[in-house]
Design a protein around this motif. Structure first.
Motif, PDB file in Angstrom:
ATOM      1  N   CYS A  53      -3.034  -2.822 -14.303  1.00 45.84           N
ATOM      2  CA  CYS A  53      -3.788  -3.314 -15.458  1.00 45.84           C
ATOM      3  C   CYS A  53      -5.238  -3.647 -15.127  1.00 45.84           C
ATOM      4  O   CYS A  53      -5.570  -3.991 -13.986  1.00 45.84           O
ATOM      5  CB  CYS A  53      -3.146  -4.594 -15.998  1.00 45.84           C
ATOM      6  N   LYS A  56      -7.796  -7.488 -20.526  1.00 47.04           N
ATOM      7  CA  LYS A  56      -8.257  -7.389 -21.910  1.00 47.04           C
ATOM      8  C   LYS A  56      -9.341  -8.416 -22.161  1.00 47.04           C
ATOM      9  O   LYS A  56     -10.294  -8.192 -22.911  1.00 47.04           O
ATOM     10  CB  LYS A  56      -7.075  -7.627 -22.856  1.00 47.04           C
ATOM     11  N   ASN A  92      -5.666  -0.755 -21.531  1.00 52.53           N
ATOM     12  CA  ASN A  92      -5.880  -1.471 -20.274  1.00 52.53           C
ATOM     13  C   ASN A  92      -4.759  -1.313 -19.252  1.00 52.53           C
ATOM     14  O   ASN A  92      -4.829  -1.919 -18.189  1.00 52.53           O
ATOM     15  CB  ASN A  92      -6.062  -2.971 -20.570  1.00 52.53           C
ATOM     16  N   SER A  93      -3.734  -0.521 -19.563  1.00 52.27           N
ATOM     17  CA  SER A  93      -2.531  -0.520 -18.724  1.00 52.27           C
ATOM     18  C   SER A  93      -2.022   0.890 -18.434  1.00 52.27           C
ATOM     19  O   SER A  93      -2.046   1.761 -19.314  1.00 52.27           O
ATOM     20  CB  SER A  93      -1.417  -1.326 -19.404  1.00 52.27           C
ATOM     21  N   ASN A 324      -4.033 -10.120 -20.147  1.00 57.10           N
ATOM     22  CA  ASN A 324      -3.771  -9.080 -21.141  1.00 57.10           C
ATOM     23  C   ASN A 324      -3.039  -9.570 -22.387  1.00 57.10           C
ATOM     24  O   ASN A 324      -3.104  -8.935 -23.434  1.00 57.10           O
ATOM     25  CB  ASN A 324      -3.000  -7.930 -20.496  1.00 57.10           C
TER      26      ASN A 324
END
Length: 505
Positions: A53, A56, A92-93, A324
């Motif tokens: 990740c 965020k 983001n992952s 996140n």
């Protein structure tokens, strides 16, 4: 026998987990199209699948930045160089399969901004993002280095190759060589908490009792500015120490200052993001040292006070920050509001500013506050900042003013002996560096203060939406508020004079 078996298995567990260390590498000399190639060497996982990740969002900002958007061509390999299967699950992952065999992760990281100027975007905080150029690299680790979900607490080592002319300013532990620097963080939280500024050396050290401060600067003008700025920051730190009863919360600190040259004085912009032992400050203004120093003063003061809160005094939501899927604390009125109030109050309290100058700032905040929704409680805004970006700035206005009211109220209750500064220091001593429970903080605050009368104040003005009692409380200090303007009361009583003196002097 059972004890021997237990020790054996504990040793196996410790050995398995101790070997997991993030080893990052990048080369600033290979910057291409504003992108850096990043390589991570890591192994020792026991899971079949893992998620890699990028944050965020990070502490100190309240808009979704989605740092994964700057990452491309992410690939994962085993120790034989075989590519492992991956799938990007959101911005983001990345899901990684056969994670037990992970040996290397490689990707390209783009920067988020080219120049610091007047172009602003709601929810986008450039002080939280990176910028790369041949002459200067603003590195915010959250936008360059990722983490494996569930593995935030492993040690991290970062090797950065660079031109020998570039110097890295940071509060991270580091080993410096001519062409390569190595940085160390105990875990991902500490890494994100320490930005790095690479540029031609322009640094000045400030030595004060109990603290060593590095002022590191880069100006697109090519001029050295750190010495002049340090001369202005030095008395600021001396007076902050005085304000905090000669108890600064850290023993080393770094100001990272990036100055972008503006053509005139019509548009001056400053942006800062606090960290435990450093602050990254971005400036857009002409190369006029007096203008730069005046703007840095307020930013540096506010960000340095953040070493108290939320960096020293904070809830479990911040201590165990989820990058996140963040859960927000209801206490922005404290983290930002109290910090902004201290920034306002310290200069007049330590004699750097006149009462007239202080009250002018109060008037400006009152006028600005009235442009925001009066029916939105500070605690509600704090819990939902990403959904209320158009209201967020009010934490610096109403948040500061509610703490002004709290300060006067405490002075009134204590006969002038106790104020918000004392309350914050007592709360820090009460929690002893441990995070507080968000839902219990108000009751703890009342107990620590020793004044049950604060329950009504909290209910009405922090949790509620009652109009702040500015007029009434200022009058108790011998000043009147009328139509947004503050003036002295004619023939103030001895009680009013005493309260005003202990509050402002």
């Amino acid at each position: 026998m059972k004890r021997a078996i237990l020790i054996f298995f504990l040793a196996i567990y410790a050995a398995t987990h101790a070997q997991i260390t993030y080893h990052y590498e990048t080369n600033l000399k290979d910057l291409s199209q504003d992108k850096l190639a990043v390589h991570l060497k890591i192994s020792g996982f026991s899971e079949d699948t893992l998620t890699f990740c990028f944050p965020k969002i990070i502490p100190g900002i309240y808009g979704a930045m989605n740092f994964g958007q700057y990452i491309s061509t992410l690939e994962v390999f085993d120790k034989k160089g075989k590519k492992l299967k991956t799938a990007q699950t959101d911005m983001n992952s990345w899901m990684i399969y056969d994670a037990k065999n992970i040996a290397r992760v490689s990707y390209l990281a783009d920067d988020a901004w080219e120049t610091f100027d007047t172009i602003l975007k709601e929810g986008f905080f450039r002080s939280a993002a990176s910028s790369f150029s041949d002459s200067a690299f603003v590195i915010t680790p959250n936008s360059l280095f990722g983490y494996f979900r569930g593995h935030l607490h492993h040690p991290i080592e970062i090797s950065i190759r660079k031109g020998m002319e570039l110097y890295p300013a940071t509060s991270l532990k580091k080993t410096l060589k001519l062409n390569q620097d190595v940085f160390f963080a105990k875990d991902y939280h500490q890494l994100v908490d320490n930005p790095i500024l690479y540029a031609l050396p322009d640094t000045t050290m400030i030595k004060l009792p109990g603290i060593s401060v590095e002022v590191a600067c880069y100006s697109t003008s090519g001029k050295s500015i750190s010495k002049d700025i340090a001369e202005y920051i030095r008395p600021l730190l001396i007076n902050q120490s005085k304000y905090l009863n000669d108890k600064l919360p850290v023993d080393h600190y770094t100001f990272l200052i990036y100055h972008s040259l503006a053509p005139n004085r019509h548009h001056l912009i400053g942006d800062g993001l606090e960290h435990s032992n450093s602050t990254l400050i971005l400036l857009y203004m002409p190369l006029d040292i007096e203008t730069i120093r005046q703007n840095i003063y307020g930013i540096a003061s506010h960000e340095f006070f953040h070493t108290l809160m939320p960096l020293g005094l904070h809830s479990q939501e911040i201590e165990n920050y989820d990058y996140n899927e963040p859960k927000f604390s209801k206490h922005l009125w404290l983290y930002e509001g109290m910090t902004e109030y201290f920034t306002m109050h310290m200069p007049v309290k330590t004699g750097l500013q006149t009462e007239k100058e202080f009250f002018k700032m109060v008037e400006e905040k009152i006028a600005f506050m009235n442009q925001f929704d009066p029916n939105l409680a500070l605690t509600d805004l704090s819990l939902h900042p990403m959904e209320m970006q158009d209201q967020y700035y009010n934490v610096y206005l109403k948040g500061a003013l509610v703490n002004l009211c709290l300060d006067i109220r405490l002075r009134e209750l204590s006969g002038g002996e106790y104020g918000t500064k004392d309350l914050v220091l007592d709360l820090m001593a009460h929690y002893r560096g441990k995070p507080f429970e968000d839902g219990k903080f108000f009751s703890d605050l009342v107990i620590v203060s020793g004044y049950p009368e604060l329950e009504a104040f909290i209910r009405d003005y922090i949790q509620g939406t009652e109009t702040l009692p500015l007029k009434e409380l200022l009058l108790k200090a011998g000043v009147k508020l009328d139509k947004g303007k503050i003036s002295e009361v004619e023939n103030p009583t001895a009680e009013q004079q005493k309260l005003r003196a202990v509050w402002l002097h």
